[in-house]
Design a protein around this motif. Sequence first.
Motif, PDB file in Angstrom:
ATOM      1  N   MET A 141       0.828  -1.211   0.000  1.00  0.00           N
ATOM      2  CA  MET A 141       0.000   0.000   0.000  1.00  0.00           C
ATOM      3  C   MET A 141       0.857   1.254   0.000  1.00  0.00           C
ATOM      4  O   MET A 141       0.574   2.218  -0.716  1.00  0.00           O
ATOM      5  CB  MET A 141      -0.951  -0.008   1.187  1.00  0.00           C
ATOM      6  CG  MET A 141      -2.046  -1.033   1.057  1.00  0.00           C
ATOM      7  SD  MET A 141      -3.119  -1.000   2.500  1.00  0.00           S
ATOM      8  CE  MET A 141      -4.501  -1.944   1.876  1.00  0.00           C
ATOM      9  N   ALA A 201       0.851   3.973  -3.000  1.00  0.00           N
ATOM     10  CA  ALA A 201       0.518   5.372  -2.717  1.00  0.00           C
ATOM     11  C   ALA A 201       1.636   6.314  -3.149  1.00  0.00           C
ATOM     12  O   ALA A 201       1.377   7.385  -3.700  1.00  0.00           O
ATOM     13  CB  ALA A 201       0.217   5.546  -1.234  1.00  0.00           C
ATOM     14  N   TRP A 255       1.934   6.118  -7.406  1.00  0.00           N
ATOM     15  CA  TRP A 255       0.693   5.902  -8.162  1.00  0.00           C
ATOM     16  C   TRP A 255       0.715   6.579  -9.533  1.00  0.00           C
ATOM     17  O   TRP A 255       0.951   7.780  -9.646  1.00  0.00           O
ATOM     18  CB  TRP A 255      -0.500   6.410  -7.361  1.00  0.00           C
ATOM     19  CG  TRP A 255      -1.803   6.011  -7.978  1.00  0.00           C
ATOM     20  CD1 TRP A 255      -2.619   6.787  -8.745  1.00  0.00           C
ATOM     21  CD2 TRP A 255      -2.424   4.736  -7.912  1.00  0.00           C
ATOM     22  NE1 TRP A 255      -3.711   6.063  -9.154  1.00  0.00           N
ATOM     23  CE2 TRP A 255      -3.622   4.794  -8.652  1.00  0.00           C
ATOM     24  CE3 TRP A 255      -2.089   3.525  -7.295  1.00  0.00           C
ATOM     25  CZ2 TRP A 255      -4.482   3.709  -8.789  1.00  0.00           C
ATOM     26  CZ3 TRP A 255      -2.940   2.452  -7.431  1.00  0.00           C
ATOM     27  CH2 TRP A 255      -4.128   2.551  -8.170  1.00  0.00           C
ATOM     28  N   GLN A 311      -3.869  -2.692  -5.977  1.00  0.00           N
ATOM     29  CA  GLN A 311      -4.541  -1.966  -4.893  1.00  0.00           C
ATOM     30  C   GLN A 311      -5.795  -2.709  -4.447  1.00  0.00           C
ATOM     31  O   GLN A 311      -6.032  -2.864  -3.241  1.00  0.00           O
ATOM     32  CB  GLN A 311      -4.909  -0.556  -5.348  1.00  0.00           C
ATOM     33  CG  GLN A 311      -5.718   0.204  -4.309  1.00  0.00           C
ATOM     34  CD  GLN A 311      -6.114   1.578  -4.785  1.00  0.00           C
ATOM     35  OE1 GLN A 311      -5.809   2.549  -4.134  1.00  0.00           O
ATOM     36  NE2 GLN A 311      -6.800   1.683  -5.915  1.00  0.00           N
ATOM     37  N   GLU A 312      -6.586  -3.171  -5.398  1.00  0.00           N
ATOM     38  CA  GLU A 312      -7.793  -3.928  -5.044  1.00  0.00           C
ATOM     39  C   GLU A 312      -7.446  -5.126  -4.175  1.00  0.00           C
ATOM     40  O   GLU A 312      -8.098  -5.390  -3.169  1.00  0.00           O
ATOM     41  CB  GLU A 312      -8.495  -4.450  -6.297  1.00  0.00           C
ATOM     42  CG  GLU A 312      -9.336  -3.439  -7.010  1.00  0.00           C
ATOM     43  CD  GLU A 312     -10.000  -4.056  -8.232  1.00  0.00           C
ATOM     44  OE1 GLU A 312     -10.904  -4.889  -8.059  1.00  0.00           O
ATOM     45  OE2 GLU A 312      -9.589  -3.696  -9.359  1.00  0.00           O
ATOM     46  N   ALA A 321      -4.704  -5.657  -2.375  1.00  0.00           N
ATOM     47  CA  ALA A 321      -4.173  -5.241  -1.072  1.00  0.00           C
ATOM     48  C   ALA A 321      -5.307  -4.826  -0.132  1.00  0.00           C
ATOM     49  O   ALA A 321      -5.317  -5.194   1.050  1.00  0.00           O
ATOM     50  CB  ALA A 321      -3.166  -4.103  -1.248  1.00  0.00           C
ATOM     51  N   LEU A 322      -6.273  -4.066  -0.636  1.00  0.00           N
ATOM     52  CA  LEU A 322      -7.424  -3.678   0.187  1.00  0.00           C
ATOM     53  C   LEU A 322      -8.232  -4.906   0.599  1.00  0.00           C
ATOM     54  O   LEU A 322      -8.653  -5.023   1.750  1.00  0.00           O
ATOM     55  CB  LEU A 322      -8.316  -2.683  -0.567  1.00  0.00           C
ATOM     56  CG  LEU A 322      -7.744  -1.277  -0.745  1.00  0.00           C
ATOM     57  CD1 LEU A 322      -8.557  -0.480  -1.766  1.00  0.00           C
ATOM     58  CD2 LEU A 322      -7.664  -0.537   0.587  1.00  0.00           C
ATOM     59  N   LEU A 342      -6.437   6.183  -7.002  1.00  0.00           N
ATOM     60  CA  LEU A 342      -5.836   5.760  -5.742  1.00  0.00           C
ATOM     61  C   LEU A 342      -6.888   5.968  -4.655  1.00  0.00           C
ATOM     62  O   LEU A 342      -7.355   7.091  -4.440  1.00  0.00           O
ATOM     63  CB  LEU A 342      -4.585   6.586  -5.432  1.00  0.00           C
ATOM     64  CG  LEU A 342      -3.891   6.261  -4.111  1.00  0.00           C
ATOM     65  CD1 LEU A 342      -3.326   4.845  -4.130  1.00  0.00           C
ATOM     66  CD2 LEU A 342      -2.774   7.267  -3.840  1.00  0.00           C
ATOM     67  N   HIS A 343      -7.277   4.878  -3.996  1.00  0.00           N
ATOM     68  CA  HIS A 343      -8.277   4.987  -2.936  1.00  0.00           C
ATOM     69  C   HIS A 343      -7.622   5.613  -1.702  1.00  0.00           C
ATOM     70  O   HIS A 343      -6.502   5.230  -1.336  1.00  0.00           O
ATOM     71  CB  HIS A 343      -8.853   3.607  -2.603  1.00  0.00           C
ATOM     72  CG  HIS A 343     -10.093   3.674  -1.795  1.00  0.00           C
ATOM     73  ND1 HIS A 343     -10.078   3.933  -0.442  1.00  0.00           N
ATOM     74  CD2 HIS A 343     -11.395   3.562  -2.151  1.00  0.00           C
ATOM     75  CE1 HIS A 343     -11.325   3.963   0.008  1.00  0.00           C
ATOM     76  NE2 HIS A 343     -12.139   3.741  -1.008  1.00  0.00           N
ATOM     77  N   THR A 353      -5.902   3.448   0.908  1.00  0.00           N
ATOM     78  CA  THR A 353      -4.609   2.838   0.603  1.00  0.00           C
ATOM     79  C   THR A 353      -3.495   3.601   1.320  1.00  0.00           C
ATOM     80  O   THR A 353      -2.594   2.992   1.901  1.00  0.00           O
ATOM     81  CB  THR A 353      -4.372   2.805  -0.923  1.00  0.00           C
ATOM     82  OG1 THR A 353      -5.412   2.031  -1.522  1.00  0.00           O
ATOM     83  CG2 THR A 353      -3.023   2.199  -1.273  1.00  0.00           C
TER      84      THR A 353
END
Length: 136
Positions: free
Chosen positions: A20, A24, A27, A37-38, A40-41, A110-111, A114
């Motif tokens: 993450m 971040a 990105w 990212q998906e 990892a979340l 990028l959420h 994250t």
Amino acid sequence: MNREQIAVRLDTIPDIATTMQSLAANWQGTMLEGLAQERALHLAIETVTDVGSFLIDGFIMRDASSYEDIIEITGEEGVFPSDMLETLTELVKLRKPLVQDYFKWQRSDLHPLTVTLAAVMPAFKLAVEQYLEREL
């Protein structure tokens, strides 16, 4: 209390947090980054809820009826500091979008979690370990 299963799950946290943090910091919004990212979340959600479920079962806390409930119960029991409650609740609310509505997920964005979780996940790991030391 299945400490071994809790430990196995907690041991995934450094890799999740490092991923993450890297995402971040670097990105670009590529498909590969979006998919990473998906995942990892998703792994963060599963780790937090699996650990919470083991703790709820092991310490015979009240039954959880949802992922949010797992976070609420373990938070009320002092497993992690209260300042993590909002972030962890927000995290588990991502499960449905990630697992069921994945076709709508904005992979190029990028959420915000994250970035936040890169620090919160290691703190969660430490809090759980300290909780187990105190309670056992």
